[in-house]
Motif scaffolding. Sequence first.
Motif, PDB file in Angstrom:
ATOM      1  N   VAL A  61     -25.567  -8.407  48.379  1.00  0.00           N
ATOM      2  CA  VAL A  61     -25.870  -7.045  48.162  1.00  0.00           C
ATOM      3  C   VAL A  61     -26.394  -6.630  46.758  1.00  0.00           C
ATOM      4  CG1 VAL A  61     -24.651  -4.818  47.913  1.00  0.00           C
ATOM      5  CG2 VAL A  61     -24.139  -6.286  50.013  1.00  0.00           C
ATOM      6  N   GLU A  62     -27.174  -5.750  46.580  1.00  0.00           N
ATOM      7  CA  GLU A  62     -27.679  -5.346  45.210  1.00  0.00           C
ATOM      8  C   GLU A  62     -27.253  -3.633  44.993  1.00  0.00           C
ATOM      9  OE1 GLU A  62     -31.508  -5.795  45.073  1.00  0.00           O
ATOM     10  OE2 GLU A  62     -31.133  -8.181  44.969  1.00  0.00           O
ATOM     11  N   ARG A  63     -26.531  -3.510  43.887  1.00  0.00           N
ATOM     12  CA  ARG A  63     -26.419  -1.965  43.713  1.00  0.00           C
ATOM     13  C   ARG A  63     -27.424  -1.680  42.314  1.00  0.00           C
ATOM     14  NH1 ARG A  63     -19.868  -1.905  42.873  1.00  0.00           N
ATOM     15  NH2 ARG A  63     -19.324  -2.516  45.183  1.00  0.00           N
ATOM     16  N   ARG A  64     -28.020  -0.381  42.764  1.00  0.00           N
ATOM     17  CA  ARG A  64     -29.263   0.132  41.849  1.00  0.00           C
ATOM     18  C   ARG A  64     -28.801   1.520  41.700  1.00  0.00           C
ATOM     19  NH1 ARG A  64     -33.981  -1.866  45.577  1.00  0.00           N
ATOM     20  NH2 ARG A  64     -33.335  -4.068  45.649  1.00  0.00           N
ATOM     21  N   ALA A  65     -29.049   1.981  40.475  1.00  0.00           N
ATOM     22  CA  ALA A  65     -28.857   3.401  40.078  1.00  0.00           C
ATOM     23  C   ALA A  65     -29.890   4.322  40.857  1.00  0.00           C
ATOM     24  CB  ALA A  65     -29.164   3.604  38.373  1.00  0.00           C
ATOM     25  N   ALA A  66     -29.559   5.427  41.556  1.00  0.00           N
ATOM     26  CA  ALA A  66     -30.542   6.282  42.205  1.00  0.00           C
ATOM     27  C   ALA A  66     -31.641   6.860  41.301  1.00  0.00           C
ATOM     28  CB  ALA A  66     -29.776   7.362  42.898  1.00  0.00           C
ATOM     29  N   ALA A  67     -32.610   7.126  41.732  1.00  0.00           N
ATOM     30  CA  ALA A  67     -33.742   7.883  40.810  1.00  0.00           C
ATOM     31  C   ALA A  67     -33.219   9.068  40.628  1.00  0.00           C
ATOM     32  CB  ALA A  67     -35.166   7.728  41.537  1.00  0.00           C
ATOM     33  N   SER A  68     -32.660   9.922  41.437  1.00  0.00           N
ATOM     34  CA  SER A  68     -32.239  11.270  41.227  1.00  0.00           C
ATOM     35  C   SER A  68     -31.136  11.438  40.391  1.00  0.00           C
ATOM     36  CB  SER A  68     -32.231  11.844  42.778  1.00  0.00           C
ATOM     37  OG  SER A  68     -30.898  11.158  43.298  1.00  0.00           O
ATOM     38  N   SER A  69     -30.245  10.336  40.384  1.00  0.00           N
ATOM     39  CA  SER A  69     -28.911  10.540  39.467  1.00  0.00           C
ATOM     40  C   SER A  69     -28.495   9.436  38.998  1.00  0.00           C
ATOM     41  CB  SER A  69     -27.894  11.284  40.215  1.00  0.00           C
ATOM     42  OG  SER A  69     -26.857  11.093  39.737  1.00  0.00           O
ATOM     43  N   ARG A  70     -28.547   8.986  37.774  1.00  0.00           N
ATOM     44  CA  ARG A  70     -28.309   7.525  37.343  1.00  0.00           C
ATOM     45  C   ARG A  70     -26.884   7.288  37.440  1.00  0.00           C
ATOM     46  NH1 ARG A  70     -31.410   4.439  35.247  1.00  0.00           N
ATOM     47  NH2 ARG A  70     -29.872   3.570  33.724  1.00  0.00           N
ATOM     48  N   ARG A  71     -25.927   8.472  37.843  1.00  0.00           N
ATOM     49  CA  ARG A  71     -24.532   8.197  37.997  1.00  0.00           C
ATOM     50  C   ARG A  71     -24.132   7.623  39.555  1.00  0.00           C
ATOM     51  NH1 ARG A  71     -21.542  13.446  37.288  1.00  0.00           N
ATOM     52  NH2 ARG A  71     -19.607  11.894  37.418  1.00  0.00           N
ATOM     53  N   GLU A  72     -25.330   7.905  40.590  1.00  0.00           N
ATOM     54  CA  GLU A  72     -25.127   7.551  41.927  1.00  0.00           C
ATOM     55  C   GLU A  72     -25.674   5.990  41.953  1.00  0.00           C
ATOM     56  OE1 GLU A  72     -26.563   8.818  46.262  1.00  0.00           O
ATOM     57  OE2 GLU A  72     -26.367  10.487  44.833  1.00  0.00           O
ATOM     58  N   LEU A  73     -25.142   5.396  42.664  1.00  0.00           N
ATOM     59  CA  LEU A  73     -25.345   4.000  42.819  1.00  0.00           C
ATOM     60  C   LEU A  73     -25.956   4.011  44.467  1.00  0.00           C
ATOM     61  CD1 LEU A  73     -23.002   1.604  41.236  1.00  0.00           C
ATOM     62  CD2 LEU A  73     -25.239   2.165  40.388  1.00  0.00           C
ATOM     63  N   GLN A  74     -27.034   3.382  44.670  1.00  0.00           N
ATOM     64  CA  GLN A  74     -27.500   2.926  45.893  1.00  0.00           C
ATOM     65  C   GLN A  74     -27.516   1.736  46.352  1.00  0.00           C
ATOM     66  OE1 GLN A  74     -31.652   4.399  45.284  1.00  0.00           O
ATOM     67  NE2 GLN A  74     -31.356   5.768  46.745  1.00  0.00           N
ATOM     68  N   LEU A  75     -27.121   1.432  47.379  1.00  0.00           N
ATOM     69  CA  LEU A  75     -26.843  -0.102  48.008  1.00  0.00           C
ATOM     70  C   LEU A  75     -27.922  -0.787  48.774  1.00  0.00           C
ATOM     71  CD1 LEU A  75     -23.308   0.785  49.318  1.00  0.00           C
ATOM     72  CD2 LEU A  75     -24.013  -0.709  47.219  1.00  0.00           C
ATOM     73  N   PHE A  76     -28.305  -1.919  48.628  1.00  0.00           N
ATOM     74  CA  PHE A  76     -29.408  -2.585  49.437  1.00  0.00           C
ATOM     75  C   PHE A  76     -29.036  -3.931  49.512  1.00  0.00           C
ATOM     76  CE2 PHE A  76     -31.239   0.502  46.226  1.00  0.00           C
ATOM     77  CZ  PHE A  76     -32.162   1.013  47.090  1.00  0.00           C
ATOM     78  N   GLU A  88     -31.032   1.201  54.098  1.00  0.00           N
ATOM     79  CA  GLU A  88     -31.244   0.717  52.869  1.00  0.00           C
ATOM     80  C   GLU A  88     -31.238   1.974  51.737  1.00  0.00           C
ATOM     81  OE1 GLU A  88     -32.801  -2.350  51.119  1.00  0.00           O
ATOM     82  OE2 GLU A  88     -31.851  -2.794  52.712  1.00  0.00           O
ATOM     83  N   GLY A  89     -30.520   1.661  50.621  1.00  0.00           N
ATOM     84  CA  GLY A  89     -30.592   2.681  49.761  1.00  0.00           C
ATOM     85  C   GLY A  89     -29.387   3.841  49.856  1.00  0.00           C
TER      86      GLY A  89
END
Length: 156
Positions: A81-96, A50-51
């Motif tokens: 699937v959901e894509r969310r901005a990473a807390a550490s970097s809004r440019r990086e997307l996390q996948l869930f 996750e993420g």
Amino acid sequence: MSPSPRPQPLEVARVTSQAAELLEVLWGRASTAPVSASQLRVLFILEHNEGINLRTLADHLGSTPPSTSRLCDRLQAVGFVERRAAASSRRELQLFLSRRGRSFLADLRSRREDALQAVLEQMPVAQRTALLRGLEAFCAAAAAQIHEDPAAAATA
């Protein structure tokens, strides 16, 4: 041809490969629609990671980020699937996995298990017991190898 008393890894690998092919046929009856085999693999990876970001997912798949992104686009379009901005970097997307994606995997596993149960019910209890012990050992060894080298899992 009955197995030798001390089966060699090559012999076991051959029979395991044959069993995997038969599972594909059985599981083919439990449709994976609306996802392809590659997309299903993405769902399985996301379920256990996750993420993760797109590059890490691509590494797990042994693919390129653009190809992986297209797979995720289609999975996002069907709501798995959901894509969310990473807390550490809004440019990086996390996948869930979405709730719908988790539900799809649960339903798919249930249908696959039903297909397997029908086959296993035809086996004598002693052979089912031996199969269970062997598969548990196989799963443990495979998991250990995969966790040692994620790239090896992608090429498997």
